[in-house]
Write a protein that holds these residues in place. Structure first.
Motif, PDB file in Angstrom:
ATOM      1  N   PRO A  28     -12.026  65.386 125.382  1.00 50.71           N
ATOM      2  CA  PRO A  28     -11.353  64.597 126.421  1.00 50.71           C
ATOM      3  C   PRO A  28     -10.924  63.211 125.921  1.00 50.71           C
ATOM      4  N   ASP A  29     -11.704  62.630 125.032  1.00 52.08           N
ATOM      5  CA  ASP A  29     -11.364  61.317 124.485  1.00 52.08           C
ATOM      6  C   ASP A  29     -10.058  61.387 123.681  1.00 52.08           C
ATOM      7  N   TYR A  30      -9.965  62.344 122.778  1.00 51.08           N
ATOM      8  CA  TYR A  30      -8.728  62.525 122.012  1.00 51.08           C
ATOM      9  C   TYR A  30      -7.548  62.776 122.942  1.00 51.08           C
ATOM     10  N   ARG A  31      -7.729  63.676 123.882  1.00 49.41           N
ATOM     11  CA  ARG A  31      -6.629  64.098 124.755  1.00 49.41           C
ATOM     12  C   ARG A  31      -6.159  62.980 125.687  1.00 49.41           C
ATOM     13  N   SER A  32      -6.987  61.972 125.904  1.00 51.30           N
ATOM     14  CA  SER A  32      -6.619  60.872 126.789  1.00 51.30           C
ATOM     15  C   SER A  32      -5.669  59.872 126.130  1.00 51.30           C
ATOM     16  N   VAL A  33      -5.480  59.968 124.827  1.00 49.79           N
ATOM     17  CA  VAL A  33      -4.662  58.993 124.099  1.00 49.79           C
ATOM     18  C   VAL A  33      -3.207  59.453 124.084  1.00 49.79           C
ATOM     19  N   PRO A  34      -2.287  58.623 124.566  1.00 53.05           N
ATOM     20  CA  PRO A  34      -0.868  58.990 124.500  1.00 53.05           C
ATOM     21  C   PRO A  34      -0.454  59.257 123.055  1.00 53.05           C
ATOM     22  N   GLY A  35       0.255  60.349 122.855  1.00 54.44           N
ATOM     23  CA  GLY A  35       0.679  60.729 121.513  1.00 54.44           C
ATOM     24  C   GLY A  35      -0.205  61.775 120.867  1.00 54.44           C
ATOM     25  N   ASN A  36      -1.349  62.082 121.503  1.00 51.91           N
ATOM     26  CA  ASN A  36      -2.163  63.191 121.008  1.00 51.91           C
ATOM     27  C   ASN A  36      -1.580  64.482 121.563  1.00 51.91           C
ATOM     28  N   LEU A  37      -1.288  65.417 120.675  1.00 56.39           N
ATOM     29  CA  LEU A  37      -0.670  66.677 121.085  1.00 56.39           C
ATOM     30  C   LEU A  37      -1.690  67.772 121.359  1.00 56.39           C
ATOM     31  N   ASP A  38      -2.770  67.773 120.610  1.00 52.65           N
ATOM     32  CA  ASP A  38      -3.847  68.731 120.849  1.00 52.65           C
ATOM     33  C   ASP A  38      -5.064  68.358 120.029  1.00 52.65           C
ATOM     34  N   ALA A  39      -6.174  69.004 120.333  1.00 54.72           N
ATOM     35  CA  ALA A  39      -7.428  68.763 119.634  1.00 54.72           C
ATOM     36  C   ALA A  39      -8.236  70.049 119.639  1.00 54.72           C
ATOM     37  N   ALA A  40      -8.860  70.334 118.513  1.00 50.90           N
ATOM     38  CA  ALA A  40      -9.709  71.522 118.398  1.00 50.90           C
ATOM     39  C   ALA A  40     -10.921  71.177 117.541  1.00 50.90           C
ATOM     40  N   ILE A  41     -12.035  71.816 117.851  1.00 50.52           N
ATOM     41  CA  ILE A  41     -13.257  71.672 117.066  1.00 50.52           C
ATOM     42  C   ILE A  41     -13.522  73.006 116.384  1.00 50.52           C
ATOM     43  N   LEU A  42     -13.669  72.976 115.067  1.00 49.81           N
ATOM     44  CA  LEU A  42     -13.986  74.175 114.287  1.00 49.81           C
ATOM     45  C   LEU A  42     -15.429  74.069 113.800  1.00 49.81           C
ATOM     46  N   ARG A  43     -16.097  75.212 113.716  1.00 48.03           N
ATOM     47  CA  ARG A  43     -17.519  75.230 113.329  1.00 48.03           C
ATOM     48  C   ARG A  43     -17.750  76.318 112.289  1.00 48.03           C
ATOM     49  N   ARG A  44     -18.599  75.978 111.297  1.00 45.76           N
ATOM     50  CA  ARG A  44     -19.025  76.975 110.314  1.00 45.76           C
ATOM     51  C   ARG A  44     -20.501  76.747 110.005  1.00 45.76           C
ATOM     52  N   ASP A  45     -21.314  77.762 110.299  1.00 44.86           N
ATOM     53  CA  ASP A  45     -22.732  77.712 109.968  1.00 44.86           C
ATOM     54  C   ASP A  45     -22.897  78.127 108.514  1.00 44.86           C
ATOM     55  N   GLU A  46     -23.706  77.361 107.784  1.00 46.14           N
ATOM     56  CA  GLU A  46     -23.937  77.619 106.359  1.00 46.14           C
ATOM     57  C   GLU A  46     -25.419  77.366 106.078  1.00 46.14           C
ATOM     58  N   GLY A  47     -26.222  78.401 106.222  1.00 43.83           N
ATOM     59  CA  GLY A  47     -27.657  78.240 106.039  1.00 43.83           C
ATOM     60  C   GLY A  47     -28.238  77.326 107.097  1.00 43.83           C
ATOM     61  N   GLU A  48     -28.936  76.292 106.670  1.00 42.65           N
ATOM     62  CA  GLU A  48     -29.586  75.352 107.592  1.00 42.65           C
ATOM     63  C   GLU A  48     -28.674  74.210 108.023  1.00 42.65           C
ATOM     64  N   VAL A  49     -27.413  74.237 107.549  1.00 39.50           N
ATOM     65  CA  VAL A  49     -26.449  73.176 107.863  1.00 39.50           C
ATOM     66  C   VAL A  49     -25.265  73.787 108.602  1.00 39.50           C
ATOM     67  N   THR A  50     -24.704  73.038 109.537  1.00 41.26           N
ATOM     68  CA  THR A  50     -23.495  73.460 110.226  1.00 41.26           C
ATOM     69  C   THR A  50     -22.416  72.409 110.005  1.00 41.26           C
ATOM     70  N   HIS A  51     -21.233  72.879 109.616  1.00 40.17           N
ATOM     71  CA  HIS A  51     -20.080  72.011 109.399  1.00 40.17           C
ATOM     72  C   HIS A  51     -19.206  72.038 110.641  1.00 40.17           C
ATOM     73  N   PHE A  52     -18.683  70.880 111.001  1.00 42.67           N
ATOM     74  CA  PHE A  52     -17.714  70.765 112.080  1.00 42.67           C
ATOM     75  C   PHE A  52     -16.457  70.094 111.538  1.00 42.67           C
ATOM     76  N   LEU A  53     -15.318  70.622 111.917  1.00 45.98           N
ATOM     77  CA  LEU A  53     -14.044  69.976 111.654  1.00 45.98           C
ATOM     78  C   LEU A  53     -13.403  69.681 113.000  1.00 45.98           C
ATOM     79  N   THR A  54     -12.977  68.456 113.173  1.00 46.63           N
ATOM     80  CA  THR A  54     -12.166  68.108 114.332  1.00 46.63           C
ATOM     81  C   THR A  54     -10.736  68.027 113.826  1.00 46.63           C
TER      82      THR A  54
END
Length: 104
Positions: A28-54
């Motif tokens: 919601p924070d990203y989407r509230s800014v004029p000029g933001n077209l979209d936002a997605a969160i990607l997730r990848r679990d890798e053993g005991e660590v999880t990676h997130f990409l915004t």
């Protein structure tokens, strides 16, 4: 159009909770800014660590600066991130979008 990508890592045991936080707070924070077209969160679990990409798309660097500040490549963090993230990467990546298709 500019694609802005942020990477963060959390422990696998906190990943589900962090995913909820990102969906409820960051998107919601990203989407509230004029000029933001979209936002997605990607997730990848890798053993005991999880990676997130915004992954966000913006109309211009000027629009990004309304969100991120003057240094558009500097990563922006929320106070709550301190309870989740294993480290704080200083920079994000920007890519010019040269081809793509919007969903209908």
């Amino acid at each position: 159009m500019i694609c802005r990508i942020w990477h963060g890592r959390t422990s696998r045991e906190r990943a589900d909770e962090y995913a909820v936080f990102l969906a409820q707070r960051a998107i919601p924070d990203y989407r509230s800014v004029p000029g933001n077209l979209d936002a997605a969160i990607l997730r990848r679990d890798e053993g005991e660590v999880t990676h997130f990409l915004t992954v966000t798309h913006w109309v211009s660097e000027r629009a990004i600066s309304a969100f991120a500040g003057e240094d558009v490549l500097k990563a922006r963090y929320y106070p709550e991130d301190a309870g989740f993230l294993l480290e704080f990467e200083a920079q994000v990546q920007h890519f010019d979008v040269v081809a793509g298709q919007a969903s209908r």
